[in-house]
Scaffold this motif. Structure first.
Motif, PDB file in Angstrom:
ATOM      1  N   GLY A  16     -47.499 -30.530 124.626  1.00 59.54           N
ATOM      2  CA  GLY A  16     -48.835 -31.326 124.005  1.00 59.54           C
ATOM      3  C   GLY A  16     -49.065 -32.577 124.719  1.00 59.54           C
ATOM      4  N   ALA A  17     -50.437 -32.814 125.017  1.00 59.44           N
ATOM      5  CA  ALA A  17     -50.586 -34.237 125.539  1.00 59.44           C
ATOM      6  C   ALA A  17     -51.769 -34.666 124.887  1.00 59.44           C
ATOM      7  CB  ALA A  17     -51.505 -33.985 126.920  1.00 59.44           C
ATOM      8  N   GLY A  18     -51.637 -34.856 123.592  1.00 63.21           N
ATOM      9  CA  GLY A  18     -52.511 -35.314 122.536  1.00 63.21           C
ATOM     10  C   GLY A  18     -51.930 -36.779 122.185  1.00 63.21           C
ATOM     11  N   PHE A  19     -52.466 -37.256 120.906  1.00 61.42           N
ATOM     12  CA  PHE A  19     -51.762 -38.584 120.553  1.00 61.42           C
ATOM     13  C   PHE A  19     -50.235 -38.601 120.701  1.00 61.42           C
ATOM     14  CE2 PHE A  19     -56.159 -39.701 119.411  1.00 61.42           C
ATOM     15  CZ  PHE A  19     -56.205 -41.152 119.728  1.00 61.42           C
ATOM     16  N   GLY A  20     -50.035 -37.606 120.062  1.00 59.91           N
ATOM     17  CA  GLY A  20     -48.351 -37.571 119.727  1.00 59.91           C
ATOM     18  C   GLY A  20     -47.487 -37.449 121.271  1.00 59.91           C
ATOM     19  N   PHE A 138     -33.340 -31.790 125.571  1.00 56.99           N
ATOM     20  CA  PHE A 138     -34.174 -31.917 124.201  1.00 56.99           C
ATOM     21  C   PHE A 138     -35.672 -31.315 124.247  1.00 56.99           C
ATOM     22  CE2 PHE A 138     -31.322 -35.508 124.336  1.00 56.99           C
ATOM     23  CZ  PHE A 138     -30.782 -35.647 123.099  1.00 56.99           C
ATOM     24  N   VAL A 139     -36.219 -30.811 123.174  1.00 60.11           N
ATOM     25  CA  VAL A 139     -37.687 -30.495 123.439  1.00 60.11           C
ATOM     26  C   VAL A 139     -38.346 -31.224 122.078  1.00 60.11           C
ATOM     27  CG1 VAL A 139     -39.393 -28.564 122.979  1.00 60.11           C
ATOM     28  CG2 VAL A 139     -37.383 -28.227 124.082  1.00 60.11           C
ATOM     29  N   VAL A 140     -39.555 -32.249 122.702  1.00 59.96           N
ATOM     30  CA  VAL A 140     -40.247 -32.651 121.544  1.00 59.96           C
ATOM     31  C   VAL A 140     -41.463 -31.811 121.395  1.00 59.96           C
ATOM     32  CG1 VAL A 140     -41.336 -34.626 120.748  1.00 59.96           C
ATOM     33  CG2 VAL A 140     -39.235 -34.745 122.231  1.00 59.96           C
ATOM     34  N   ALA A 141     -41.673 -31.343 120.542  1.00 58.85           N
ATOM     35  CA  ALA A 141     -43.244 -30.306 120.214  1.00 58.85           C
ATOM     36  C   ALA A 141     -44.373 -31.436 119.525  1.00 58.85           C
ATOM     37  CB  ALA A 141     -42.590 -29.293 119.434  1.00 58.85           C
ATOM     38  N   ALA A 142     -45.166 -31.854 120.261  1.00 61.76           N
ATOM     39  CA  ALA A 142     -45.949 -32.580 119.910  1.00 61.76           C
ATOM     40  C   ALA A 142     -47.303 -31.623 119.950  1.00 61.76           C
ATOM     41  CB  ALA A 142     -46.348 -33.721 120.666  1.00 61.76           C
ATOM     42  N   THR A 143     -47.388 -30.541 119.078  1.00 62.66           N
ATOM     43  CA  THR A 143     -48.243 -29.405 119.463  1.00 62.66           C
ATOM     44  C   THR A 143     -49.555 -29.742 118.440  1.00 62.66           C
ATOM     45  OG1 THR A 143     -46.807 -28.404 117.919  1.00 62.66           O
ATOM     46  CG2 THR A 143     -46.773 -27.826 120.232  1.00 62.66           C
ATOM     47  N   GLY A 144     -49.505 -30.521 117.629  1.00 59.45           N
ATOM     48  CA  GLY A 144     -50.746 -30.936 116.886  1.00 59.45           C
ATOM     49  C   GLY A 144     -50.709 -29.993 115.475  1.00 59.45           C
ATOM     50  N   CYS A 145     -51.338 -30.788 114.297  1.00 58.29           N
ATOM     51  CA  CYS A 145     -51.214 -30.260 113.145  1.00 58.29           C
ATOM     52  C   CYS A 145     -52.719 -29.342 112.933  1.00 58.29           C
ATOM     53  CB  CYS A 145     -51.548 -31.191 112.149  1.00 58.29           C
ATOM     54  SG  CYS A 145     -50.147 -32.562 112.018  1.00 58.29           S
ATOM     55  N   LEU A 417     -37.548 -34.103 106.840  1.00 54.56           N
ATOM     56  CA  LEU A 417     -38.525 -35.166 107.017  1.00 54.56           C
ATOM     57  C   LEU A 417     -39.528 -34.723 108.249  1.00 54.56           C
ATOM     58  CD1 LEU A 417     -35.871 -38.022 107.366  1.00 54.56           C
ATOM     59  CD2 LEU A 417     -37.683 -38.115 105.411  1.00 54.56           C
ATOM     60  N   GLY A 418     -39.947 -33.480 108.243  1.00 54.79           N
ATOM     61  CA  GLY A 418     -40.786 -33.150 109.248  1.00 54.79           C
ATOM     62  C   GLY A 418     -40.359 -33.211 110.611  1.00 54.79           C
ATOM     63  N   LEU A 419     -39.118 -33.476 110.997  1.00 54.69           N
ATOM     64  CA  LEU A 419     -38.554 -33.738 112.129  1.00 54.69           C
ATOM     65  C   LEU A 419     -37.677 -32.693 112.920  1.00 54.69           C
ATOM     66  CD1 LEU A 419     -37.357 -37.414 111.349  1.00 54.69           C
ATOM     67  CD2 LEU A 419     -39.250 -36.904 113.185  1.00 54.69           C
ATOM     68  N   GLN A 420     -36.945 -32.174 112.241  1.00 53.89           N
ATOM     69  CA  GLN A 420     -36.274 -31.158 112.786  1.00 53.89           C
ATOM     70  C   GLN A 420     -35.980 -29.992 111.598  1.00 53.89           C
ATOM     71  OE1 GLN A 420     -32.501 -32.629 114.299  1.00 53.89           O
ATOM     72  NE2 GLN A 420     -33.003 -31.665 116.139  1.00 53.89           N
ATOM     73  N   VAL A 430     -43.277 -33.533 116.081  1.00 54.72           N
ATOM     74  CA  VAL A 430     -44.083 -34.571 115.863  1.00 54.72           C
ATOM     75  C   VAL A 430     -45.015 -34.024 114.586  1.00 54.72           C
ATOM     76  CG1 VAL A 430     -45.850 -36.247 116.678  1.00 54.72           C
ATOM     77  CG2 VAL A 430     -43.734 -35.513 117.951  1.00 54.72           C
ATOM     78  N   ASN A 431     -45.047 -34.575 113.538  1.00 53.15           N
ATOM     79  CA  ASN A 431     -45.775 -34.178 112.388  1.00 53.15           C
ATOM     80  C   ASN A 431     -45.418 -32.782 112.056  1.00 53.15           C
ATOM     81  OD1 ASN A 431     -46.914 -36.730 112.113  1.00 53.15           O
ATOM     82  ND2 ASN A 431     -48.813 -36.266 112.686  1.00 53.15           N
ATOM     83  N   GLY A 432     -44.331 -32.461 111.945  1.00 51.82           N
ATOM     84  CA  GLY A 432     -43.849 -31.121 111.340  1.00 51.82           C
ATOM     85  C   GLY A 432     -44.003 -31.057 109.758  1.00 51.82           C
ATOM     86  N   PRO A 433     -43.836 -29.581 109.203  1.00 55.47           N
ATOM     87  CA  PRO A 433     -43.854 -29.492 107.889  1.00 55.47           C
ATOM     88  C   PRO A 433     -42.968 -30.511 107.154  1.00 55.47           C
ATOM     89  CG  PRO A 433     -42.792 -27.516 109.065  1.00 55.47           C
ATOM     90  CD  PRO A 433     -43.356 -28.518 109.991  1.00 55.47           C
ATOM     91  N   GLY A 434     -43.682 -31.042 106.137  1.00 53.07           N
ATOM     92  CA  GLY A 434     -42.737 -31.798 105.181  1.00 53.07           C
ATOM     93  C   GLY A 434     -42.909 -33.412 105.597  1.00 53.07           C
ATOM     94  N   SER A 435     -43.883 -33.712 106.593  1.00 56.57           N
ATOM     95  CA  SER A 435     -44.229 -35.032 107.068  1.00 56.57           C
ATOM     96  C   SER A 435     -45.541 -35.382 106.384  1.00 56.57           C
ATOM     97  CB  SER A 435     -44.058 -35.244 108.545  1.00 56.57           C
ATOM     98  OG  SER A 435     -45.268 -34.484 109.190  1.00 56.57           O
TER      99      SER A 435
END
Length: 540
Positions: A16-20, A138-145, A417-420, A430-435
């Motif tokens: 994802g190429a948004g803000f996150g 690692f995978v960082v999923a900044a896929t958006g809310c 914490l919405g992280l993992q 990034v901004n997962g459920p619980g964040s």
């Protein structure tokens, strides 16, 4: 174009190429990691690439809804309006991308379709629709809310012979509504923003409303040169003050019960005090009562006050009545509009209240309700998103023992914490459920999340750790804390249905998906886990 190929083994893949995602790429690269970002769109922007419908703009001041990590970027960029439009936000993110030389590590027009964790090798294999496969630790999923559009769930949608448009995938070249008979289906945020502009162009506009919206005037205006210069001179102080607020906003923000003195109670207020509050606070007045957030009777009184404001603008009494929400105030995210209610005073605009005449089907010529048939040249669907979890569950993500993230979340979407999520090592969200995510300033939220993720990856590298995932008890404990903040409140009441709860998605479990305790409490919780040696995480 990046020189990295599917044969390369990477430290991290960002989705994802948004803000996150853009900040994750920058920060991880700065920390020395070998990173590749995969983006399904042809350009950067994320949500602000796809949501290019008429009237699309952010509901937070641009000076707040922007990166704080680089003072150079803050000093070089000028906002033309206090609440920037989609084109300006997209230009801003392109400016940041070029200023930080991020494009060389981005693969555009590449949709991630699957990601599988190889337990023996301790790496993720990420597959794309291009047929390529990438490997990373690692995978960082900044896929958006709010990035997984919902298709209209109406019988006969494909039968319509005119033009069908969806706000979340609106044509990049725009659309000329002049002389057209138009229907807009949906009055959520995108519908509320688009309707006034479409009404100015169309020969006729019918608005099909399932549930009325709580909306307030945005008060947007141009950003003056002197004002922008003064802000640039005081950015450090502004960022400090933003970090101390509940929502990460100062100029415009969601009003919460924490913001209101406990003695401000609508049920005991005199008529004169209520009139004075309306005179002073205008459309914000219904949100200004402490008891409205905790007492159903007070909430109904606040809704009635909001109804009076609607009736003061909308001239037709029946239309005004249909535009007054029937669900609790505070249940859904409030919307900031530009001339929304006044639009219904136009001769070419008709409101169709779906509580009175529900849609039966879409026909080749238009829409047929339980009461009559309507003919249109174009139908615009503003039907929303599968929020918070949808963008991730649409990817076939499989962790330990080939367990599917979608299947795991079907019963209970949890993330520490919405992280993992437990069972999915080295997959960060990034901004997962619980964040706090969409309950606070989203840009501030993603910056904070990315920094935690980057610091954790650095910690692992320094301590020769290969994998990390949350302990299941820690994950459950955090989920219980998240639930406790909404249990028994207006937000989770039986007569509240919102995308916060997943109520807009057929088959999705009804569960509040975000932390509503505010950014300060959330950051304190994150600080405690870091200072305690990453409490709740299990390293291999």
């Amino acid at each position: 174009m990046t020189q990295k190929t599917q044969a390369s083994r990477l430290d991290a893949i960002v989705i994802g190429a948004g803000f996150g995602g853009l900040y994750a790429l920058y920060e991880l690269r700065r920390q020395g990691f070998d990173v590749l970002l995969l983006e399904r769109a042809p350009g950067v922007g994320g949500t602000w690439y796809w949501n290019c419908y008429p009237g699309a703009r952010v509901d937070v001041y641009g000076i707040e809804y922007s990166y704080s990590f680089s003072d150079e970027i803050q000093q070089e960029w000028d906002w033309s309006e206090v609440m920037p439009t989609q084109p300006e936000l997209e230009r801003y993110l392109n400016f940041v991308t070029d200023r930080l030389d991020l494009r060389r590590d981005i693969r555009f027009s590449t949709t991630v379709t699957a990601a599988r964790f190889d337990e023996e090798a301790g790496v993720w294999s990420v597959e794309a629709d291009t047929g390529e496969r990438f490997t990373a630790q690692f995978v960082v999923a900044a896929t958006g809310c709010l990035s997984a559009p919902l298709a209209p769930n109406i019988r006969g949608v494909e039968a319509f012979s005119g033009d069908t448009l969806i706000t979340s995938t609106f044509p990049r070249e725009g659309y000329d509504f002049r002389g057209k008979r138009v229907a807009v289906v949906g009055t959520g945020s995108s519908g509320v923003q688009a309707i006034p502009i479409v009404a100015e162009q169309a020969s006729s506009l019918h608005v099909f409303q399932r549930s009325a919206a709580f909306t307030r005037p945005a008060g947007n205006r141009p950003m003056g040169r002197d004002e922008m210069d003064a802000i640039k001179a005081s950015y450090p102080d502004l960022r400090r003050r933003l970090a101390e607020t509940f929502t990460g906003t100062i100029h415009v923000g969601a009003i919460t019960v924490e913001d209101i003195p406990t003695d401000e109670r609508i049920l005991t207020a005199s008529p004169e005090k209520i009139r004075r509050k309306v005179a002073e606070d205008g459309w914000s007045a219904p949100w200004g009562w402490y008891d409205a957030f905790v007492d159903p009777a007070a909430n109904k009184a606040a809704v009635a006050l909001y109804g009076d404001l609607v009736r003061g603008v909308v001239q037709d009494p029946d239309v005004a009545e249909s535009l007054v929400p029937t669900y609790p105030l505070g249940c859904k995210r409030p919307i900031y509009d530009t001339g929304y209610f006044a639009t219904f005073n136009r001769d070419n605009v008709t409101l169709v209240d779906l509580r009175k005449e529900p849609i039966d089907r879409v026909t080749p010529d238009g829409i047929e309700t339980a009461a009559q048939k309507y003919n249109f040249d174009v139908i615009v669907y503003a039907t929303g998103f599968d929020a918070i979890t949808g963008a991730l569950t649409r990817i076939d993500i499989r962790g330990r023992d080939d367990v599917s993230l979608k299947a795991r979340w079907l019963d209970d979407a949890r993330a520490y914490l919405g992280l993992q999520s437990h069972g999915f090592p080295n997959l960060f969200m990034v901004n997962g459920p619980g964040s706090p995510s969409v309950h606070i300033n989203v840009v501030a939220a993603v910056e904070h999340h990315v920094q935690i993720i980057a610091d954790l990856m650095v910690h692992m590298a320094k301590n020769d750790k290969t994998t990390v995932e949350p302990d299941v008890e820690a994950e459950i404990g955090w989920a219980e804390r998240v639930d406790s903040l909404v249990t028994g409140t207006i937000r989770a009441s039986d007569d509240c249905n919102s995308w916060y709860l997943g109520s807009n998605v057929a088959g999705k479990r009804r569960k509040y998906l975000t932390f509503v305790g505010g950014q300060v409490a959330y950051r304190q919780a994150c600080d405690e886990l870091v200072n305690g040696g990453y409490i709740g995480f299990v390293f291999d």
